[in-house]
Design an enzyme around this catalytic site. Structure first.
Site, short mmCIF file in Angstrom:
data_model
loop_
_atom_site.label_atom_id
_atom_site.label_comp_id
_atom_site.label_asym_id
_atom_site.label_seq_id
_atom_site.Cartn_x
_atom_site.Cartn_y
_atom_site.Cartn_z
N SER A 261 11.06 -12.54 -4.50
CA SER A 261 12.32 -12.31 -5.21
C SER A 261 13.47 -12.90 -4.41
O SER A 261 13.33 -13.23 -3.24
CB SER A 261 12.54 -10.81 -5.44
OG SER A 261 13.16 -10.22 -4.32
N ILE B 240 -4.43 -7.73 -0.61
CA ILE B 240 -3.70 -9.00 -0.64
C ILE B 240 -4.27 -9.99 0.38
O ILE B 240 -4.45 -11.16 0.09
CB ILE B 240 -2.19 -8.78 -0.35
CG1 ILE B 240 -1.58 -7.77 -1.34
CG2 ILE B 240 -1.44 -10.09 -0.37
CD1 ILE B 240 -1.56 -8.21 -2.77
N ASN C 90 1.73 -0.03 5.41
CA ASN C 90 2.25 -0.50 4.13
C ASN C 90 3.15 -1.69 4.40
O ASN C 90 4.15 -1.56 5.13
CB ASN C 90 3.06 0.63 3.46
CG ASN C 90 3.87 0.15 2.27
OD1 ASN C 90 3.45 -0.75 1.55
ND2 ASN C 90 5.03 0.74 2.07
N CYS D 205 0.83 -1.20 0.00
CA CYS D 205 0.00 0.00 0.00
C CYS D 205 0.86 1.25 0.00
O CYS D 205 2.08 1.19 -0.06
CB CYS D 205 -0.90 0.00 1.24
SG CYS D 205 -1.86 -1.51 1.45
#
Length: 646
Positions: free
Chosen positions: A363, A53, A75, A2
């Site tokens: 990642s 999410i 966030n 966010c």
């Protein structure tokens, strides 16, 4: 994932301009296009943009406790929220949603500022507690998620997930400080806690900031640091088994989501390891994304395809044009301040590709810092062995003379480019490492900057950033430079690059190798298990042998290469000349015009490779083009900064 913003009148009971707060919030629309919310009371305004999410229907923010006295905008992700929620419920807290955000509200009520020590995740959040009349800002331990704040005249504080949100406020002074410019030309980014502007700051990783109404703003408080004390005495066979299990657990914890989770797959060791672990935790094929380059020298796509076949992933590949420089002008808008890592361009493209399939990806970032994978670590250890043989005074005279006599061979293999090594040997350990990572070293900066700008610096040098962190760094030379990278390069470059490139596409990127529990475990390993016989990430690769081929584990690292040198002699030749020799940089008064003319001429003629410095200058000039200056022009503010006005 966010975006958050806020305004706090900490020194007075002034009212918050709701329309201004809304505009600050909407500047972060790209970070959270699914939902938005504002909350305003007399002294405080909070804003939030949401990328849904977890608990897709119930996670609207700002989110409150039971009586509305505590509000949060958040966030990031708290990966252990399903463990913390029952513990907090047992203590009498009532939950109305299934979101990880609500754990922050009740965690604050229960544990106060120490709540951050209980959270496992990546985060930048703000809590407003009306009973305690306190605004509490917090950033995760590693710095995966950003958080900016600014202190304005008349007792006002702003905060936001990106600097652009703060720049919406018309009262934020745009004074650019010389120290930030000096640091940018050394590192290619502006390290925490500075920003380009005197009155705006990055909250450092592992820090919190509590601001009480009617009290001065204090300094951020550090709540976590990385300890490299050796704590693992078991043999290598035990350690590599434990590494696999700990990595598997970290990856598994990062899969919590109510939407599908994919992965970046470059074909390198780190991303391949993450995909291998995900495959063992998922019952469905994983979505993976990679980009390929037309030139085989830089193309890892065949290795990514190998891993995708082995683990049955739903794999997307896009070939990137080696002359894809169309993003040059948009990068400054993404990063808000000059940012000189050119791999931001392919990173942007792979995020764009991944977002076509999923909202969340894992990642492999952080593997090189955690397990000593960078080649420069090996060179640093070799230099340290030589430095240990002779006193500094003798080395300065001996190697200093040799470095001046030895020619600069930019075109040659590293083993023949001895000038840089000789210069490093003439310096102390921190100077030596600074020399290896800096774009513009001390001697070059003397030639690059004008006399007026150097006078404005008042003797300040960017190496002070490393010296400040080195005072807390471990004694072992390998652990020392790993620690320095965790404090500077990792949050300032790598994580910033990925956050902005991914959030430009409303894509959440999670980094399980940087799970703080996994990082703490790895930091306690003996340095010899990280770099052994010239092989970086030694134990990491040994542990992954049952899961990945030797071609994946032991080939030469490629990375996202961008052909800057060729661009500046070809399609970007005139753009570079215009930027470096045009009015914008000239009018700052910061640079030695003759030196700029020289590097342009030498590079264009092919006599020297100045592409790194030219790109750094181009990104600075592009920042002037892209960042709005509501009160004064960029040129006017540049002049003020050189004068040292605060």
């Amino acid at each position: 994932m966010c975006g958050i913003v806020g305004i706090f009148h900490y020194a007075n009971a002034g009212s918050v301009d709701r329309d201004l707060l809304h505009r600050m919030n909407e500047s972060l629309f790209h970070r959270g296009p699914d939902d938005g919310g504002l909350y305003v009371e007399p002294r405080v305004g909070l804003g939030h943009r949401r990328l849904s999410i977890i608990d897709l229907s119930g996670g609207h923010q700002p989110l409150f406790n039971e009586d509305g006295s505590v509000a949060v905008v958040f966030n990031g992700e708290i990966y252990n929220y399903q463990e913390l929620a029952p513990e907090l419920a047992a203590r009498g807290h009532r939950f109305r949603t299934r979101t990880d955000t609500e754990v922050i509200v009740h965690g604050w009520e229960e544990w106060g500022e120490a709540c951050v020590e209980r959270f496992r995740g990546m985060f930048g959040f703000a809590v407003w507690d009306s009973n305690r009349r306190t605004l509490f800002l917090a950033r995760d331990r590693i710095g995966i998620k950003p958080l900016y704040y600014a202190i304005l005249p008349e007792g006002r504080l702003l905060f936001g997930s990106e600097l652009k949100a703060l720049l919406v406020h018309p009262d934020l002074p745009r004074t650019i400080i010389p120290e930030a410019v000096e640091e940018y030309f050394a590192y290619g980014y502006i390290p925490e806690p500075r920003t380009l502007y005197r009155h705006a700051f990055k909250l450092p990783p592992g820090h919190t900031l509590a601001i009480k109404a009617d009290c001065p703003v204090g300094e951020p408080r550090r709540y976590w640091d990385l300890d490299f004390s050796e704590r693992r005495s078991a043999g290598q066979s035990v350690a590599d088994g434990e590494l696999r299990e700990r990595l598997r657990e970290a990856v598994g914890s990062h899969l919590v989501s109510d939407v599908p989770v994919g992965a970046f797959l470059s074909g390198g060791v780190d991303s391949s390891a993450v995909v291998a672990m995900m495959a063992g935790e998922s019952r469905r094929p994983i979505h993976t994304a990679s980009i390929s380059f037309g030139e085989a020298e830089f193309d890892e796509s065949r290795y990514a395809a190998e891993v995708a076949r082995r683990y049955g992933t739903d794999h997307r590949v896009r070939q990137v044009d080696p002359d894809d420089f169309s993003l040059v002008e948009c990068l400054a808008g993404l990063y808000d301040e000059p940012f000189a890592d050119s791999s931001a361009m392919p990173t942007y493209r792979v995020c764009q590709l991944a977002r076509q399939g999923v909202k969340v990806v894992l990642s492999g970032d952080g593997g090189d810092e955690t397990f000593a994978g960078y080649r420069r670590y090996l060179w640093y250890l070799r230099e340290e062995r030589v430095r240990g043989l002779l006193p500094l005074s003798l080395r300065r005279s001996l190697f200093g003379v040799l470095s001046r006599l030895y020619p600069k061979l930019d075109w040659a293999p590293r083993v023949l480019r001895a000038k840089a090594t000789l210069q490093a040997l003439a310096q102390d350990p921190v100077e030596g490492y600074f020399h290896s990572v800096s774009i513009v070293n001390a001697a070059q900066s003397y030639a690059l900057f004008s006399h007026e700008f150097r006078r404005a610096l008042g003797g300040y040098r960017a190496i002070e950033v490393l010296r400040r962190h080195a005072r807390q760094a471990p004694a072992h030379p390998l652990s020392r430079v790993q620690y320095l990278d965790f404090k500077t390069y990792l949050p300032g470059d790598i994580l910033t690059k990925v956050d902005r490139a991914s959030m430009a596409h409303a894509l959440e990127v999670r980094v399980p190798i940087l799970d703080h529990e996994f990082v703490e475990w790895a930091a306690g390993l003996p340095p010899s298990l990280k770099l052994q016989n010239g092989e970086g990430k030694y134990l990491f690769k040994q542990a992954l042998q049952p899961l990945l081929s030797n071609d994946i584990l032991y080939r030469r690292k490629m990375g996202f290469a961008v052909p800057l040198a060729a661009w500046f002699r070809g399609p970007l030749r005139e753009r570079a000349r215009e930027a470096l020799l045009g009015e914008r940089l000239a009018d700052t008064g910061w640079f030695n015009r003759r030196y700029l003319e020289r590097i342009v001429a030498e590079h264009t003629a092919g006599r020297r490779d100045h592409s790194a410095l030219m790109w750094t200058l181009l990104m600075l000039e592009q920042t002037y083009r892209n960042v709005e200056q509501p009160t004064n022009s960029a040129v006017d503010n540049a002049r003020v900064a050189v004068g040292g006005d605060g």
